[in-house]
Motif scaffolding. Structure first.
Motif, PDB file in Angstrom:
ATOM      1  N   ARG A 167       0.812  -1.219   0.000  1.00  0.00           N
ATOM      2  CA  ARG A 167       0.000   0.000   0.000  1.00  0.00           C
ATOM      3  C   ARG A 167       0.847   1.272   0.000  1.00  0.00           C
ATOM      4  NH1 ARG A 167      -5.413  -0.861   1.357  1.00  0.00           N
ATOM      5  NH2 ARG A 167      -5.600   1.282   2.063  1.00  0.00           N
ATOM      6  N   GLU A 168       2.091   1.168   0.429  1.00  0.00           N
ATOM      7  CA  GLU A 168       2.954   2.343   0.513  1.00  0.00           C
ATOM      8  C   GLU A 168       3.991   2.384  -0.607  1.00  0.00           C
ATOM      9  OE1 GLU A 168       2.255   4.726   2.620  1.00  0.00           O
ATOM     10  OE2 GLU A 168       0.617   3.488   3.382  1.00  0.00           O
ATOM     11  N   GLY A 169       3.884   1.507  -1.579  1.00  0.00           N
ATOM     12  CA  GLY A 169       4.886   1.422  -2.631  1.00  0.00           C
ATOM     13  C   GLY A 169       4.819   2.579  -3.618  1.00  0.00           C
ATOM     14  N   ASP A 170       5.744   2.565  -4.567  1.00  0.00           N
ATOM     15  CA  ASP A 170       5.787   3.587  -5.602  1.00  0.00           C
ATOM     16  C   ASP A 170       4.701   3.358  -6.647  1.00  0.00           C
ATOM     17  OD1 ASP A 170       8.082   4.819  -4.542  1.00  0.00           O
ATOM     18  OD2 ASP A 170       9.381   3.373  -5.544  1.00  0.00           O
TER      19      ASP A 170
ATOM     20  N   SER B 204      -3.050   3.688  -1.106  1.00  0.00           N
ATOM     21  CA  SER B 204      -2.762   4.820  -0.228  1.00  0.00           C
ATOM     22  C   SER B 204      -2.379   6.072  -1.011  1.00  0.00           C
ATOM     23  CB  SER B 204      -1.636   4.468   0.748  1.00  0.00           C
ATOM     24  OG  SER B 204      -0.419   4.271   0.050  1.00  0.00           O
ATOM     25  N   LYS B 205      -1.941   5.895  -2.266  1.00  0.00           N
ATOM     26  CA  LYS B 205      -1.507   7.030  -3.081  1.00  0.00           C
ATOM     27  C   LYS B 205      -2.457   7.315  -4.238  1.00  0.00           C
ATOM     28  CE  LYS B 205       3.297   6.330  -1.791  1.00  0.00           C
ATOM     29  NZ  LYS B 205       4.680   6.062  -2.213  1.00  0.00           N
ATOM     30  N   ALA B 206      -3.540   6.561  -4.303  1.00  0.00           N
ATOM     31  CA  ALA B 206      -4.541   6.777  -5.350  1.00  0.00           C
ATOM     32  C   ALA B 206      -5.489   7.886  -4.936  1.00  0.00           C
ATOM     33  CB  ALA B 206      -5.319   5.493  -5.602  1.00  0.00           C
TER      34      ALA B 206
ATOM     35  N   ARG C 171      -9.023   9.728  -4.122  1.00  0.00           N
ATOM     36  CA  ARG C 171     -10.206   9.241  -3.423  1.00  0.00           C
ATOM     37  C   ARG C 171     -11.443   9.884  -4.037  1.00  0.00           C
ATOM     38  NH1 ARG C 171      -7.990   5.311  -2.076  1.00  0.00           N
ATOM     39  NH2 ARG C 171      -7.217   4.777   0.001  1.00  0.00           N
ATOM     40  N   PRO C 172     -12.439   9.113  -4.522  1.00  0.00           N
ATOM     41  CA  PRO C 172     -12.389   7.656  -4.646  1.00  0.00           C
ATOM     42  C   PRO C 172     -11.391   7.210  -5.699  1.00  0.00           C
ATOM     43  CG  PRO C 172     -14.325   8.493  -5.755  1.00  0.00           C
ATOM     44  CD  PRO C 172     -13.694   9.678  -5.064  1.00  0.00           C
ATOM     45  N   ALA C 173     -11.015   5.932  -5.652  1.00  0.00           N
ATOM     46  CA  ALA C 173      -9.979   5.413  -6.541  1.00  0.00           C
ATOM     47  C   ALA C 173     -10.340   5.570  -8.017  1.00  0.00           C
ATOM     48  CB  ALA C 173      -9.705   3.940  -6.220  1.00  0.00           C
ATOM     49  N   ALA C 174     -11.637   5.612  -8.322  1.00  0.00           N
ATOM     50  CA  ALA C 174     -12.076   5.745  -9.720  1.00  0.00           C
ATOM     51  C   ALA C 174     -11.589   7.048 -10.345  1.00  0.00           C
ATOM     52  CB  ALA C 174     -13.598   5.668  -9.796  1.00  0.00           C
ATOM     53  N   ARG C 175     -11.189   8.016  -9.524  1.00  0.00           N
ATOM     54  CA  ARG C 175     -10.702   9.285 -10.060  1.00  0.00           C
ATOM     55  C   ARG C 175      -9.338   9.145 -10.731  1.00  0.00           C
ATOM     56  NH1 ARG C 175     -12.332  13.437  -5.102  1.00  0.00           N
ATOM     57  NH2 ARG C 175     -14.585  13.377  -5.457  1.00  0.00           N
ATOM     58  N   LEU C 176      -8.696   7.991 -10.547  1.00  0.00           N
ATOM     59  CA  LEU C 176      -7.422   7.776 -11.234  1.00  0.00           C
ATOM     60  C   LEU C 176      -7.631   7.694 -12.746  1.00  0.00           C
ATOM     61  CD1 LEU C 176      -4.369   7.128 -11.161  1.00  0.00           C
ATOM     62  CD2 LEU C 176      -4.997   4.705 -10.933  1.00  0.00           C
ATOM     63  N   MET C 177      -8.742   7.116 -13.167  1.00  0.00           N
ATOM     64  CA  MET C 177      -8.984   6.913 -14.591  1.00  0.00           C
ATOM     65  C   MET C 177      -8.938   8.217 -15.388  1.00  0.00           C
ATOM     66  SD  MET C 177      -9.536   4.807 -17.076  1.00  0.00           S
ATOM     67  CE  MET C 177     -10.225   3.253 -16.482  1.00  0.00           C
ATOM     68  N   PRO C 178      -9.630   9.273 -14.962  1.00  0.00           N
ATOM     69  CA  PRO C 178      -9.557  10.520 -15.737  1.00  0.00           C
ATOM     70  C   PRO C 178      -8.140  11.081 -15.849  1.00  0.00           C
ATOM     71  CG  PRO C 178     -11.414  10.587 -14.218  1.00  0.00           C
ATOM     72  CD  PRO C 178     -10.610   9.377 -13.858  1.00  0.00           C
ATOM     73  N   LYS C 179      -7.313  10.876 -14.832  1.00  0.00           N
ATOM     74  CA  LYS C 179      -5.930  11.354 -14.889  1.00  0.00           C
ATOM     75  C   LYS C 179      -5.145  10.605 -15.960  1.00  0.00           C
ATOM     76  CE  LYS C 179      -5.718  12.758 -10.012  1.00  0.00           C
ATOM     77  NZ  LYS C 179      -5.420  14.194 -10.228  1.00  0.00           N
ATOM     78  N   VAL C 180      -5.334   9.285 -16.008  1.00  0.00           N
ATOM     79  CA  VAL C 180      -4.629   8.470 -17.001  1.00  0.00           C
ATOM     80  C   VAL C 180      -5.136   8.797 -18.404  1.00  0.00           C
ATOM     81  CG1 VAL C 180      -4.152   6.130 -17.799  1.00  0.00           C
ATOM     82  CG2 VAL C 180      -4.182   6.623 -15.343  1.00  0.00           C
ATOM     83  N   VAL C 181      -6.447   8.859 -18.559  1.00  0.00           N
ATOM     84  CA  VAL C 181      -7.016   9.154 -19.876  1.00  0.00           C
ATOM     85  C   VAL C 181      -6.635  10.561 -20.318  1.00  0.00           C
ATOM     86  CG1 VAL C 181      -9.145   9.363 -21.206  1.00  0.00           C
ATOM     87  CG2 VAL C 181      -8.890   7.513 -19.548  1.00  0.00           C
ATOM     88  N   GLY C 182      -6.558  11.490 -19.382  1.00  0.00           N
ATOM     89  CA  GLY C 182      -6.122  12.837 -19.725  1.00  0.00           C
ATOM     90  C   GLY C 182      -4.713  12.834 -20.302  1.00  0.00           C
ATOM     91  N   ALA C 183      -3.842  12.001 -19.725  1.00  0.00           N
ATOM     92  CA  ALA C 183      -2.474  11.880 -20.255  1.00  0.00           C
ATOM     93  C   ALA C 183      -2.478  11.254 -21.643  1.00  0.00           C
ATOM     94  CB  ALA C 183      -1.626  11.041 -19.296  1.00  0.00           C
ATOM     95  N   MET C 184      -3.385  10.320 -21.882  1.00  0.00           N
ATOM     96  CA  MET C 184      -3.507   9.703 -23.203  1.00  0.00           C
ATOM     97  C   MET C 184      -3.950  10.743 -24.236  1.00  0.00           C
ATOM     98  SD  MET C 184      -5.380   6.199 -21.941  1.00  0.00           S
ATOM     99  CE  MET C 184      -5.504   5.426 -23.562  1.00  0.00           C
TER     100      MET C 184
ATOM    101  N   GLU D 200      -9.692  -2.154  -9.077  1.00  0.00           N
ATOM    102  CA  GLU D 200      -8.864  -2.332  -7.887  1.00  0.00           C
ATOM    103  C   GLU D 200      -8.384  -3.780  -7.869  1.00  0.00           C
ATOM    104  OE1 GLU D 200     -10.299  -1.004  -4.137  1.00  0.00           O
ATOM    105  OE2 GLU D 200     -11.174   0.836  -4.951  1.00  0.00           O
ATOM    106  N   VAL D 201      -7.081  -3.958  -7.723  1.00  0.00           N
ATOM    107  CA  VAL D 201      -6.478  -5.285  -7.689  1.00  0.00           C
ATOM    108  C   VAL D 201      -5.603  -5.363  -6.442  1.00  0.00           C
ATOM    109  CG1 VAL D 201      -5.000  -6.951  -8.866  1.00  0.00           C
ATOM    110  CG2 VAL D 201      -6.473  -5.423 -10.206  1.00  0.00           C
ATOM    111  N   GLY D 202      -6.036  -6.145  -5.451  1.00  0.00           N
ATOM    112  CA  GLY D 202      -5.291  -6.239  -4.205  1.00  0.00           C
ATOM    113  C   GLY D 202      -5.232  -4.883  -3.524  1.00  0.00           C
ATOM    114  N   ASP D 203      -4.036  -4.439  -3.180  1.00  0.00           N
ATOM    115  CA  ASP D 203      -3.846  -3.140  -2.527  1.00  0.00           C
ATOM    116  C   ASP D 203      -3.524  -2.034  -3.521  1.00  0.00           C
ATOM    117  OD1 ASP D 203      -4.289  -4.036   0.073  1.00  0.00           O
ATOM    118  OD2 ASP D 203      -2.216  -4.682   0.322  1.00  0.00           O
ATOM    119  N   THR D 204      -3.894  -2.234  -4.781  1.00  0.00           N
ATOM    120  CA  THR D 204      -3.563  -1.258  -5.810  1.00  0.00           C
ATOM    121  C   THR D 204      -4.775  -0.951  -6.688  1.00  0.00           C
ATOM    122  OG1 THR D 204      -2.922  -2.884  -7.504  1.00  0.00           O
ATOM    123  CG2 THR D 204      -1.215  -2.207  -5.930  1.00  0.00           C
ATOM    124  N   VAL D 205      -4.637   0.130  -7.438  1.00  0.00           N
ATOM    125  CA  VAL D 205      -5.569   0.436  -8.520  1.00  0.00           C
ATOM    126  C   VAL D 205      -4.791   0.263  -9.818  1.00  0.00           C
ATOM    127  CG1 VAL D 205      -7.136   2.126  -9.535  1.00  0.00           C
ATOM    128  CG2 VAL D 205      -6.714   2.138  -7.068  1.00  0.00           C
ATOM    129  N   VAL D 206      -5.351  -0.492 -10.751  1.00  0.00           N
ATOM    130  CA  VAL D 206      -4.681  -0.760 -12.022  1.00  0.00           C
ATOM    131  C   VAL D 206      -5.514  -0.191 -13.162  1.00  0.00           C
ATOM    132  CG1 VAL D 206      -3.797  -2.527 -13.590  1.00  0.00           C
ATOM    133  CG2 VAL D 206      -3.635  -2.867 -11.113  1.00  0.00           C
TER     134      VAL D 206
END
Length: 256
Positions: free
Chosen positions: A38-41, A104-106, A108-121, A154-160
């Motif tokens: 949960r605390e990884g890079d 821990s670094k995603a 909140r909520p974790a689904a907000r990671l998707m727009p960041k990734v798609v924005g980079a795309m 969400e996969v284990g302790d990560t968001v993929v």
């Protein structure tokens, strides 16, 4: 690859596999997601597939959706990814990536990671002079047709979040890998894909170098995640988890 970051800004470890087998294209990301605590890079895995395969979503009904006999005869393995979305034919004409972020670094909520990734795309597509736009929730469009896309879970302790950039695309092969009630239906499906998908090759008249696309995407993703990019490699401690993921994919691969 470090399991923690000493700096305030999150660290984005970039692992470029280069040429990768069908199994490794998925297994490396799966293994890292299982291993990373949960605390990884933050991790970005880039892969250039060297062999064709049909990549199906986590919850797709393969028997209903896929022409297993055709895939077997054509030596096209059918592999199930750990994230959602629909089946897609993958070969050397595509760039595959996976972003793995500890919970821990995603956002909140974790689904907000998707727009960041798609924005980079989208920014990456625009860097090559194309008018990239969004079709909710995670397709990147150029002139109304999809040139890249992503899915996540969400996969284990990560968001993929995994995604694909289309340098070129074999629509005929894609259609043939799917079950269809008739030849007429296949023809219509092929025409439908023609209207919905585009590629860098079609839009630019040539294929930009993978090095340039990767470089732009890494920079845009790091900016979107407010992370510092670092070139990395697979660590010895992570390798066993990747081997387990690869074995599981091999066992679960659908072959007639």
């Amino acid at each position: 690859m470090s399991r923690s970051s000493a700096s305030r800004k999150p660290r984005l470890n970039v692992i470029d596999l280069g040429s990768a087998s069908a199994v490794d294209t998925l297994a490396v990301a799966d293994g890292i997601a299982a291993w990373l605590d949960r605390e990884g890079d933050l991790v970005l895995v880039l892969a250039d597939p060297v062999e064709p395969f049909l990549c199906v979503g986590a919850n797709e009904d393969i028997e209903q959706r896929v022409d297993i006999l055709f895939c077997h005869n054509e030596r096209i393995p059918v592999l199930r990814r750990s994230i959602g979305g629909r089946a897609i034919y993958i070969d050397h004409h595509q760039l595959i990536f996976h972003v793995i972020v500890p919970l821990s670094k995603a956002p909140r909520p974790a689904a907000r990671l998707m727009p960041k990734v798609v924005g980079a795309m989208i920014d990456t597509v625009r860097d090559f002079g194309l008018a990239g736009g969004l079709r909710e929730p995670s397709d990147v469009l150029v002139r109304g047709r999809k040139i890249a896309g992503a899915a996540g879970a969400e996969v284990g302790d990560t968001v993929v979040v995994g995604g694909t950039f289309l340098f070129d695309f074999d629509r005929t092969r894609m259609v043939r890998c799917l079950k269809a009630p008739s030849g007429v239906f296949r023809t219509r499906l092929h025409r439908l894909l023609g209207g919905r998908l585009t590629t860098f090759c079609e839009e630019l008249g040539n294929v930009p170098s993978r090095r340039r696309v990767k470089s732009r995407f890494v920079g845009n993703l790091a900016s979107g995640l407010d992370a510092g990019p670092h070139q990395a490699c697979i660590s010895r401690t992570c390798a066993p988890a990747i081997a387990v993921a690869a074995a599981q994919l091999q066992v679960a691969a659908w072959r007639a």
